[in-house]
Design an enzyme around this catalytic site. Sequence first.
Site, PDB file in Angstrom:
ATOM      1  NE  ARG A   1      18.312  66.236-120.337  1.00  0.00           N
ATOM      2  CZ  ARG A   1      18.382  64.900-120.617  1.00  0.00           C
ATOM      3  NH1 ARG A   1      17.817  64.335-119.576  1.00  0.00           N
ATOM      4  NH2 ARG A   1      18.601  64.262-121.797  1.00  0.00           N
ATOM      5  CB  ALA A   2      23.205  72.804-120.051  1.00  0.00           C
TER       6      ALA A   2
ATOM      7  CD  GLU B   1      30.476  53.544-111.503  1.00  0.00           C
ATOM      8  OE1 GLU B   1      30.442  54.080-112.647  1.00  0.00           O
ATOM      9  OE2 GLU B   1      31.481  52.841-111.027  1.00  0.00           O
TER      10      GLU B   1
ATOM     11  N   GLY C   1      20.505  59.715-130.307  1.00  0.00           N
ATOM     12  CA  GLY C   1      20.494  60.417-129.262  1.00  0.00           C
ATOM     13  C   GLY C   1      20.687  59.819-127.758  1.00  0.00           C
TER      14      GLY C   1
ATOM     15  CB  SER D   1      24.404  60.407-123.695  1.00  0.00           C
ATOM     16  OG  SER D   1      23.462  60.137-122.408  1.00  0.00           O
TER      17      SER D   1
ATOM     18  CG  HIS E   1      24.887  48.753-120.004  1.00  0.00           C
ATOM     19  ND1 HIS E   1      25.618  48.094-119.110  1.00  0.00           N
ATOM     20  CD2 HIS E   1      23.352  48.406-119.736  1.00  0.00           C
ATOM     21  CE1 HIS E   1      24.905  47.153-118.656  1.00  0.00           C
ATOM     22  NE2 HIS E   1      23.666  47.052-119.020  1.00  0.00           N
TER      23      HIS E   1
ATOM     24  CG  HIS F   1      19.691  52.947-121.082  1.00  0.00           C
ATOM     25  ND1 HIS F   1      20.872  53.147-121.903  1.00  0.00           N
ATOM     26  CD2 HIS F   1      18.999  54.206-121.057  1.00  0.00           C
ATOM     27  CE1 HIS F   1      21.163  54.681-122.362  1.00  0.00           C
ATOM     28  NE2 HIS F   1      20.019  55.171-121.935  1.00  0.00           N
TER      29      HIS F   1
ATOM     30  CD  GLN G   1      16.501  58.580-121.555  1.00  0.00           C
ATOM     31  OE1 GLN G   1      16.260  59.452-120.850  1.00  0.00           O
ATOM     32  NE2 GLN G   1      17.033  58.284-122.702  1.00  0.00           N
TER      33      GLN G   1
ATOM     34  CG  HIS H   1      -4.909  48.991-131.527  1.00  0.00           C
ATOM     35  ND1 HIS H   1      -5.946  48.315-132.079  1.00  0.00           N
ATOM     36  CD2 HIS H   1      -3.668  48.191-131.309  1.00  0.00           C
ATOM     37  CE1 HIS H   1      -5.566  47.153-132.241  1.00  0.00           C
ATOM     38  NE2 HIS H   1      -4.101  47.019-131.635  1.00  0.00           N
TER      39      HIS H   1
END
Lengths: 340, 340
Positions: free
Chosen positions: B20-21, B49, B159, B161, B164, B166, B168, B298
């Site tokens: 990822r760097a 894409e 955080g 990047s 749009h 979304h 994770q 919970h």
Amino acid sequence: MPELRKDPIVDRWVIIAKDRADRPQELGDRPLPRASAAACPFCEGHEDETTREIDAYRASGSPPNGPGWRVRAVPNKYPALVPGQPLEPSQHDLYRAFPASGVHEVIIESPRHLRSTTELSVEDLTDVLWMYRQRLLALRSQQGARYPLIFQNVGAAAGASIEHLHAQLTVLPIMPIEMSLALAGAEAFYRSHRQCVYCAILQHELAAEQRLVARSASAGDAGFAAFCPYAARSPFETWIVPLAHASHFETLTRAAAAELARIMKDVLARIESALDHPAYNYIIHTGSFDTSSQDHYHWHIEIIPRVTKSAGFEWGTGFFINPVPPEEAAAIMRSLHFAG
Amino acid sequence: MPELRKDPIVDRWVIIAKDRADRPQELGDRPLPRASAAACPFCEGHEDETTREIDAYRASGSPPNGPGWRVRAVPNKYPALVPGQPLEPSQHDLYRAFPASGVHEVIIESPRHLRSTTELSVEDLTDVLWMYRQRLLALRSQQGARYPLIFQNVGAAAGASIEHLHAQLTVLPIMPIEMSLALAGAEAFYRSHRQCVYCAILQHELAAEQRLVARSASAGDAGFAAFCPYAARSPFETWIVPLAHASHFETLTRAAAAELARIMKDVLARIESALDHPAYNYIIHTGSFDTSSQDHYHWHIEIIPRVTKSAGFEWGTGFFINPVPPEEAAAIMRSLHFAG
């Protein structure tokens, strides 16, 4: 009055410090004001814009709260912790709070408008470290003082709100969770290995060398090693650790302070060169005030460049994702050469 | 291949995810690219894409990996966790690591270039939440799957990047420290009180009302309450908690998903109004995959506006300093009125 509140589920405290608040609409991303010396409350000649000084290194004969100082300690104008409050927790089955009793000082590290520790001479940085020691010695016998932390925020992304180089010193009335976890881990290692875990890490890093950034050549007991930790949370995270076992920063000798200043300046210059002057924090982790010497704990400095953002994953897990292996960061930092 | 490394002192893991760097010189503060739909890989019509889709809600007859979808799940192109790696820890006295085995998916929440959950209709957000549930159900029986986390990063300071909208979804092979601490606290409370601590907090907040932001009026067992937690780490931190005890998000009914969508949209709109569209994270905390139903845990959603910066103090102590008392934040949010 700021308030310490315990989370009802986990052993984590927050400080609700309303007096520090801006109006909510003013929270959020703001660039750090690039104050000129003329407008900076920490510059020499502006001593009346700070709270009254507690301690300073000054030209002989110069009176307190005026020019002539090299390093200056003052109470934080917007303290998160306030001295002299009784520790009477509120009683509630779920929720516990008490006044945020403690110390919150600012150590102004130069009379000039410097922005980074690397702009200090080794001699001036030695004085700064000596002031850290002096404040810890002065505060450790205060009633209710339990855990001291000295830290520096450089750059807006590292939480700085004033550009002029300064450190903050807090003394907490309780042991913070980070230190509790570190002490528990260090105690467990000591029980099973009869060795300080930080000493074991030092030995390993000095021998393996792949994460080593710098080390004292001939400073003997006053020497230090700097390395990127194995489980670095941030790219180029670097620890500076005294070679001789010591649990408390305030036992530093003058010779060790001078050597620490030399190695800190060197390491920070490498980080600034590798990452193009990033925001960073450094934090001095040291033994608590209710102990004097511990075989299983080892004081050290953690330098955290603030070049990645914590996101939902980090908040949700407590994990960190680091895109630069510490072995690579250390190799890059070793490869940099400086004239000084 | 990303690597999970355990800190040698505390029980904290980091993920060293070199793939990822960026180059180190490119780390640091970057504004979020304000991609137009024409340049956005997550917009409808740009399906080639992204990585190939795992799951989607689509117009009937529309083939995978083309237009016609409402919600779409794809593997993360730069995963911090990679499926199918064996869990063979490296053996070393100080240092432990193993391949970062797990799941890292992206759930694209709209075919349109939306930037915040508040731009979704309640119906579309219900679909999004239903997809969260569907992915958890699909992943929970995977070999080695232990702990699932769904989170959303909105805004560069949180955080994100990609702009749009979304979420994770990660599945970890080990229990993260945040969840371990919460489970330990919840278990201890359950042992002493024979009650779920989150149920106890709910009862208290619904009765006391001073930290309450919103609650379902007539949703019965499908209802939720939203409140600012007593020990809020961040200004306007808000939790959304189901009124009926349930440990696992994936037991959500369709009626509860619709009610959750309604209350999430309402709460996020109040936060956006109070703080002028801050960056934020939301995190779904849910039971681990190796359990099915737990009396002491919970599930809930934590919304963290990212309007304060963590500095050396937070890194050094694990404490947070919050300048806005949760009682004040809740009062401000309650006072806001919306047409919708």
